[in-house]
Design a protein around this motif. Structure first.
Motif, PDB file in Angstrom:
ATOM      1  N   MET A   1     -25.103 -13.324  -2.945  1.00 36.57           N
ATOM      2  CA  MET A   1     -23.691 -13.221  -3.875  1.00 36.57           C
ATOM      3  C   MET A   1     -22.716 -12.943  -3.273  1.00 36.57           C
ATOM      4  O   MET A   1     -22.668 -11.670  -3.047  1.00 36.57           O
ATOM      5  CB  MET A   1     -24.304 -12.691  -4.761  1.00 36.57           C
ATOM      6  N   LYS A   2     -21.559 -12.736  -3.171  1.00 35.75           N
ATOM      7  CA  LYS A   2     -20.617 -12.888  -2.378  1.00 35.75           C
ATOM      8  C   LYS A   2     -19.509 -11.440  -2.807  1.00 35.75           C
ATOM      9  O   LYS A   2     -19.463 -11.444  -4.171  1.00 35.75           O
ATOM     10  CB  LYS A   2     -19.529 -13.212  -1.905  1.00 35.75           C
ATOM     11  N   SER A   3     -20.052  -9.873  -2.680  1.00 36.79           N
ATOM     12  CA  SER A   3     -18.689  -9.267  -3.435  1.00 36.79           C
ATOM     13  C   SER A   3     -17.362  -9.245  -3.061  1.00 36.79           C
ATOM     14  O   SER A   3     -16.649  -9.836  -2.295  1.00 36.79           O
ATOM     15  CB  SER A   3     -19.401  -8.100  -3.482  1.00 36.79           C
ATOM     16  N   GLU A   4     -16.686  -8.539  -4.591  1.00 41.15           N
ATOM     17  CA  GLU A   4     -15.477  -8.456  -3.968  1.00 41.15           C
ATOM     18  C   GLU A   4     -14.432  -7.638  -3.363  1.00 41.15           C
ATOM     19  O   GLU A   4     -14.812  -6.756  -3.186  1.00 41.15           O
ATOM     20  CB  GLU A   4     -14.294  -8.751  -5.397  1.00 41.15           C
ATOM     21  N   PRO A   5     -13.844  -7.744  -2.547  1.00 43.49           N
ATOM     22  CA  PRO A   5     -13.068  -6.594  -1.256  1.00 43.49           C
ATOM     23  C   PRO A   5     -12.815  -5.783  -2.013  1.00 43.49           C
ATOM     24  O   PRO A   5     -11.923  -5.663  -3.054  1.00 43.49           O
ATOM     25  CB  PRO A   5     -12.116  -8.024  -0.307  1.00 43.49           C
ATOM     26  N   LYS A   6     -12.872  -4.998  -1.694  1.00 41.47           N
ATOM     27  CA  LYS A   6     -11.928  -3.179  -1.883  1.00 41.47           C
ATOM     28  C   LYS A   6     -10.585  -3.356  -1.685  1.00 41.47           C
ATOM     29  O   LYS A   6     -10.225  -3.041  -2.543  1.00 41.47           O
ATOM     30  CB  LYS A   6     -13.064  -2.337  -1.192  1.00 41.47           C
ATOM     31  N   TYR A   7     -10.020  -3.910  -0.992  1.00 36.85           N
ATOM     32  CA  TYR A   7      -8.460  -3.723  -0.198  1.00 36.85           C
ATOM     33  C   TYR A   7      -7.693  -5.316   0.482  1.00 36.85           C
ATOM     34  O   TYR A   7      -8.459  -6.303   0.511  1.00 36.85           O
ATOM     35  CB  TYR A   7      -8.952  -3.307   1.495  1.00 36.85           C
ATOM     36  N   SER A   8      -6.753  -5.783  -0.290  1.00 38.99           N
ATOM     37  CA  SER A   8      -6.112  -6.808  -0.297  1.00 38.99           C
ATOM     38  C   SER A   8      -4.945  -6.156   0.434  1.00 38.99           C
ATOM     39  O   SER A   8      -3.429  -5.342  -0.040  1.00 38.99           O
ATOM     40  CB  SER A   8      -5.235  -6.738  -2.285  1.00 38.99           C
ATOM     41  N   LEU A   9      -4.207  -7.331   1.450  1.00 38.55           N
ATOM     42  CA  LEU A   9      -2.966  -7.693   1.706  1.00 38.55           C
ATOM     43  C   LEU A   9      -2.289  -7.849   1.293  1.00 38.55           C
ATOM     44  O   LEU A   9      -1.218  -7.019   1.234  1.00 38.55           O
ATOM     45  CB  LEU A   9      -3.537  -8.675   3.117  1.00 38.55           C
ATOM     46  N   THR A  10      -2.335  -8.400  -0.037  1.00 35.11           N
ATOM     47  CA  THR A  10      -1.117  -9.343  -0.047  1.00 35.11           C
ATOM     48  C   THR A  10      -0.758  -8.078  -1.342  1.00 35.11           C
ATOM     49  O   THR A  10       0.203  -8.193  -1.887  1.00 35.11           O
ATOM     50  CB  THR A  10      -1.870 -10.388  -1.190  1.00 35.11           C
ATOM     51  N   LEU A  11      -1.743  -7.147  -2.077  1.00 35.34           N
ATOM     52  CA  LEU A  11      -1.083  -6.075  -2.916  1.00 35.34           C
ATOM     53  C   LEU A  11      -1.060  -4.958  -2.508  1.00 35.34           C
ATOM     54  O   LEU A  11      -1.306  -3.388  -2.793  1.00 35.34           O
ATOM     55  CB  LEU A  11      -2.306  -5.903  -4.308  1.00 35.34           C
ATOM     56  N   ASN A  12      -1.299  -4.850  -0.738  1.00 38.00           N
ATOM     57  CA  ASN A  12      -1.576  -2.875   0.077  1.00 38.00           C
ATOM     58  C   ASN A  12      -0.109  -2.547  -0.296  1.00 38.00           C
ATOM     59  O   ASN A  12       0.035  -1.565  -0.239  1.00 38.00           O
ATOM     60  CB  ASN A  12      -1.065  -3.428   1.239  1.00 38.00           C
ATOM     61  N   ILE A  13       0.936  -3.217  -0.934  1.00 35.51           N
ATOM     62  CA  ILE A  13       2.579  -3.124  -1.193  1.00 35.51           C
ATOM     63  C   ILE A  13       3.063  -3.798  -2.005  1.00 35.51           C
ATOM     64  O   ILE A  13       2.640  -4.962  -2.824  1.00 35.51           O
ATOM     65  CB  ILE A  13       3.285  -3.312  -0.198  1.00 35.51           C
ATOM     66  N   LYS A  14       2.716  -3.007  -3.166  1.00 30.95           N
ATOM     67  CA  LYS A  14       2.991  -3.355  -4.354  1.00 30.95           C
ATOM     68  C   LYS A  14       3.644  -3.933  -5.077  1.00 30.95           C
ATOM     69  O   LYS A  14       5.077  -3.613  -4.250  1.00 30.95           O
ATOM     70  CB  LYS A  14       2.353  -2.114  -5.670  1.00 30.95           C
ATOM     71  N   PRO A  15       3.650  -5.030  -5.737  1.00 33.04           N
ATOM     72  CA  PRO A  15       5.417  -5.959  -6.457  1.00 33.04           C
ATOM     73  C   PRO A  15       6.212  -4.489  -7.173  1.00 33.04           C
ATOM     74  O   PRO A  15       5.699  -3.590  -7.774  1.00 33.04           O
ATOM     75  CB  PRO A  15       4.517  -6.762  -7.366  1.00 33.04           C
ATOM     76  N   SER A  16       6.611  -5.674  -6.965  1.00 35.26           N
ATOM     77  CA  SER A  16       8.390  -4.768  -7.861  1.00 35.26           C
ATOM     78  C   SER A  16       8.141  -4.634  -9.282  1.00 35.26           C
ATOM     79  O   SER A  16       7.599  -5.698 -10.284  1.00 35.26           O
ATOM     80  CB  SER A  16      10.024  -5.076  -7.637  1.00 35.26           C
ATOM     81  N   GLU A  17       8.885  -3.294  -9.353  1.00 37.46           N
ATOM     82  CA  GLU A  17       9.107  -3.312 -11.277  1.00 37.46           C
ATOM     83  C   GLU A  17       9.399  -4.935 -11.745  1.00 37.46           C
ATOM     84  O   GLU A  17      10.741  -5.709 -11.025  1.00 37.46           O
ATOM     85  CB  GLU A  17      10.252  -2.712 -11.698  1.00 37.46           C
ATOM     86  N   THR A  18       9.247  -5.971 -12.922  1.00 40.69           N
ATOM     87  CA  THR A  18       9.920  -7.122 -13.124  1.00 40.69           C
ATOM     88  C   THR A  18      11.325  -7.062 -13.213  1.00 40.69           C
ATOM     89  O   THR A  18      11.600  -7.951 -12.768  1.00 40.69           O
ATOM     90  CB  THR A  18       9.257  -7.260 -14.830  1.00 40.69           C
ATOM     91  N   GLU A  19      11.974  -6.362 -13.698  1.00 40.82           N
ATOM     92  CA  GLU A  19      13.341  -6.158 -14.297  1.00 40.82           C
ATOM     93  C   GLU A  19      14.497  -5.822 -12.309  1.00 40.82           C
ATOM     94  O   GLU A  19      15.214  -7.013 -12.164  1.00 40.82           O
ATOM     95  CB  GLU A  19      14.105  -5.030 -14.575  1.00 40.82           C
ATOM     96  N   ILE A  20      13.855  -5.727 -11.708  1.00 39.46           N
ATOM     97  CA  ILE A  20      14.390  -4.824 -10.754  1.00 39.46           C
ATOM     98  C   ILE A  20      13.912  -6.897  -9.480  1.00 39.46           C
ATOM     99  O   ILE A  20      14.777  -7.440  -9.122  1.00 39.46           O
ATOM    100  CB  ILE A  20      13.158  -4.009  -9.575  1.00 39.46           C
TER     101      ILE A  20
END
Length: 149
Positions: A1-20
Protein backbone atom coordinates in the motif's frame (compact mmCIF):
# COMPACT_ATOMS: atom_id res chain seq x y z
CA UNK A 1 0.00 0.00 0.00
CA UNK A 2 1.33 3.39 -1.03
CA UNK A 3 1.31 6.12 1.61
CA UNK A 4 0.40 9.72 0.83
CA UNK A 5 3.38 12.05 0.53
CA UNK A 6 3.89 14.47 3.41
CA UNK A 7 4.98 17.37 1.20
CA UNK A 8 3.28 18.98 -1.82
CA UNK A 9 5.21 20.98 -4.40
CA UNK A 10 1.90 22.37 -5.67
CA UNK A 11 0.88 23.60 -2.24
CA UNK A 12 4.33 24.60 -1.00
CA UNK A 13 3.19 28.16 -1.71
CA UNK A 14 -0.36 28.51 -0.51
CA UNK A 15 -3.02 29.73 -2.97
CA UNK A 16 -4.27 33.29 -2.64
CA UNK A 17 -7.40 34.28 -0.85
CA UNK A 18 -10.35 33.91 -3.20
CA UNK A 19 -11.03 37.65 -3.58
CA UNK A 20 -7.38 38.36 -4.38
CA UNK A 21 -7.34 35.47 -6.87
CA UNK A 22 -10.49 36.79 -8.55
CA UNK A 23 -8.94 40.26 -8.94
CA UNK A 24 -5.74 38.77 -10.34
CA UNK A 25 -7.46 36.60 -12.92
CA UNK A 26 -9.86 39.34 -14.00
CA UNK A 27 -6.94 41.72 -14.45
CA UNK A 28 -5.08 39.08 -16.46
CA UNK A 29 -8.11 38.66 -18.73
CA UNK A 30 -8.16 42.42 -19.34
CA UNK A 31 -4.70 42.13 -20.96
CA UNK A 32 -5.22 39.13 -23.23
CA UNK A 33 -7.66 37.20 -25.36
CA UNK A 34 -7.58 33.68 -26.67
CA UNK A 35 -7.83 32.28 -30.18
CA UNK A 36 -11.38 30.95 -29.77
CA UNK A 37 -12.80 34.27 -28.58
CA UNK A 38 -11.10 36.26 -31.36
CA UNK A 39 -12.01 33.69 -33.99
CA UNK A 40 -15.69 33.82 -33.02
CA UNK A 41 -15.71 37.64 -32.92
CA UNK A 42 -14.12 37.87 -36.37
CA UNK A 43 -16.48 35.25 -37.84
CA UNK A 44 -19.45 37.22 -36.46
CA UNK A 45 -18.05 40.39 -38.01
CA UNK A 46 -17.69 42.23 -34.72
CA UNK A 47 -16.38 45.68 -35.62
CA UNK A 48 -14.91 46.86 -32.29
CA UNK A 49 -11.58 45.09 -32.80
CA UNK A 50 -8.52 45.84 -34.92
CA UNK A 51 -6.12 42.92 -35.31
CA UNK A 52 -2.47 43.70 -35.92
CA UNK A 53 0.37 41.38 -36.87
CA UNK A 54 3.54 42.73 -35.28
CA UNK A 55 5.97 40.37 -37.02
CA UNK A 56 8.23 41.56 -39.85
CA UNK A 57 6.65 42.43 -43.21
CA UNK A 58 7.93 39.32 -45.04
CA UNK A 59 6.46 37.00 -42.40
CA UNK A 60 3.16 38.87 -42.67
CA UNK A 61 3.17 38.55 -46.47
CA UNK A 62 3.77 34.82 -46.22
CA UNK A 63 1.05 34.07 -43.65
CA UNK A 64 -1.31 36.10 -41.50
CA UNK A 65 -4.81 36.25 -40.08
CA UNK A 66 -6.97 37.53 -42.98
CA UNK A 67 -8.37 40.51 -41.03
CA UNK A 68 -4.98 41.55 -39.63
CA UNK A 69 -3.01 44.55 -40.72
CA UNK A 70 0.77 44.51 -40.75
CA UNK A 71 2.42 46.71 -38.16
CA UNK A 72 5.92 45.45 -37.32
CA UNK A 73 6.48 46.02 -33.63
CA UNK A 74 9.84 47.70 -34.08
CA UNK A 75 8.17 50.34 -36.27
CA UNK A 76 5.40 51.34 -33.86
CA UNK A 77 5.60 55.06 -33.18
CA UNK A 78 3.09 57.83 -32.61
CA UNK A 79 3.30 58.62 -36.35
CA UNK A 80 2.94 55.04 -37.66
CA UNK A 81 -0.19 54.29 -35.64
CA UNK A 82 -2.14 57.44 -36.53
CA UNK A 83 -4.56 55.46 -38.71
CA UNK A 84 -5.60 53.22 -35.80
CA UNK A 85 -8.78 54.14 -33.96
CA UNK A 86 -8.60 54.74 -30.24
CA UNK A 87 -12.27 53.74 -30.12
CA UNK A 88 -11.41 50.12 -30.93
CA UNK A 89 -9.52 47.48 -29.01
CA UNK A 90 -6.33 46.44 -30.75
CA UNK A 91 -5.51 42.73 -30.59
CA UNK A 92 -1.83 42.18 -31.31
CA UNK A 93 -0.12 38.92 -32.18
CA UNK A 94 3.32 37.68 -33.11
CA UNK A 95 4.70 34.19 -33.78
CA UNK A 96 3.64 32.24 -30.71
CA UNK A 97 3.93 31.83 -26.96
CA UNK A 98 7.73 31.99 -27.04
CA UNK A 99 7.65 35.39 -28.78
CA UNK A 100 7.30 38.61 -26.79
CA UNK A 101 6.78 40.83 -29.84
CA UNK A 102 3.06 41.24 -29.17
CA UNK A 103 3.76 42.03 -25.51
CA UNK A 104 6.21 44.74 -26.54
CA UNK A 105 3.77 46.12 -29.13
CA UNK A 106 0.94 46.22 -26.58
CA UNK A 107 3.20 48.12 -24.18
CA UNK A 108 4.04 50.69 -26.85
CA UNK A 109 0.44 51.04 -28.01
CA UNK A 110 -0.97 51.40 -24.51
CA UNK A 111 1.63 54.08 -23.78
CA UNK A 112 0.29 55.90 -26.87
CA UNK A 113 -3.26 55.76 -25.50
CA UNK A 114 -4.65 52.70 -27.32
CA UNK A 115 -6.72 49.95 -25.68
CA UNK A 116 -4.93 46.67 -26.32
CA UNK A 117 -5.06 42.93 -25.76
CA UNK A 118 -2.49 40.31 -26.62
CA UNK A 119 -3.56 37.18 -28.51
CA UNK A 120 -2.50 34.23 -26.35
CA UNK A 121 -0.33 31.85 -28.38
CA UNK A 122 -0.01 34.17 -31.36
CA UNK A 123 -0.21 32.94 -34.93
CA UNK A 124 1.07 29.50 -33.90
CA UNK A 125 -1.98 28.76 -31.76
CA UNK A 126 -4.28 30.51 -34.23
CA UNK A 127 -3.17 28.02 -36.89
CA UNK A 128 -3.18 25.02 -34.52
CA UNK A 129 -6.76 25.82 -33.50
CA UNK A 130 -7.99 26.01 -37.12
CA UNK A 131 -8.04 29.75 -37.71
CA UNK A 132 -7.95 30.80 -41.37
CA UNK A 133 -4.73 32.25 -42.72
CA UNK A 134 -3.84 33.97 -45.95
CA UNK A 135 -0.63 35.02 -47.67
CA UNK A 136 1.82 33.86 -50.31
CA UNK A 137 2.50 30.64 -48.37
CA UNK A 138 -0.60 30.64 -46.11
CA UNK A 139 -0.83 27.31 -44.24
CA UNK A 140 2.49 26.19 -45.81
CA UNK A 141 4.42 29.01 -44.14
CA UNK A 142 6.85 28.20 -41.35
CA UNK A 143 5.08 27.80 -38.04
CA UNK A 144 7.93 29.26 -36.00
CA UNK A 145 10.44 32.07 -36.32
CA UNK A 146 13.98 30.89 -36.96
CA UNK A 147 17.24 32.75 -36.83
CA UNK A 148 18.73 33.07 -40.30
CA UNK A 149 22.43 33.76 -40.63
Amino acid sequence: MKSEPKYSLTLNIKPSETEIAYEHFMKKLSFETDVADLLIDLKKGYSGITVIDVRDELSYQECHIPQAISMPGNQITEKTVEMLSKDQVIVAYCWGPACNGATRACAKLSKLGYKVKELIGGLEYWRKEGGDVTGTLAENAPLYWTYKR
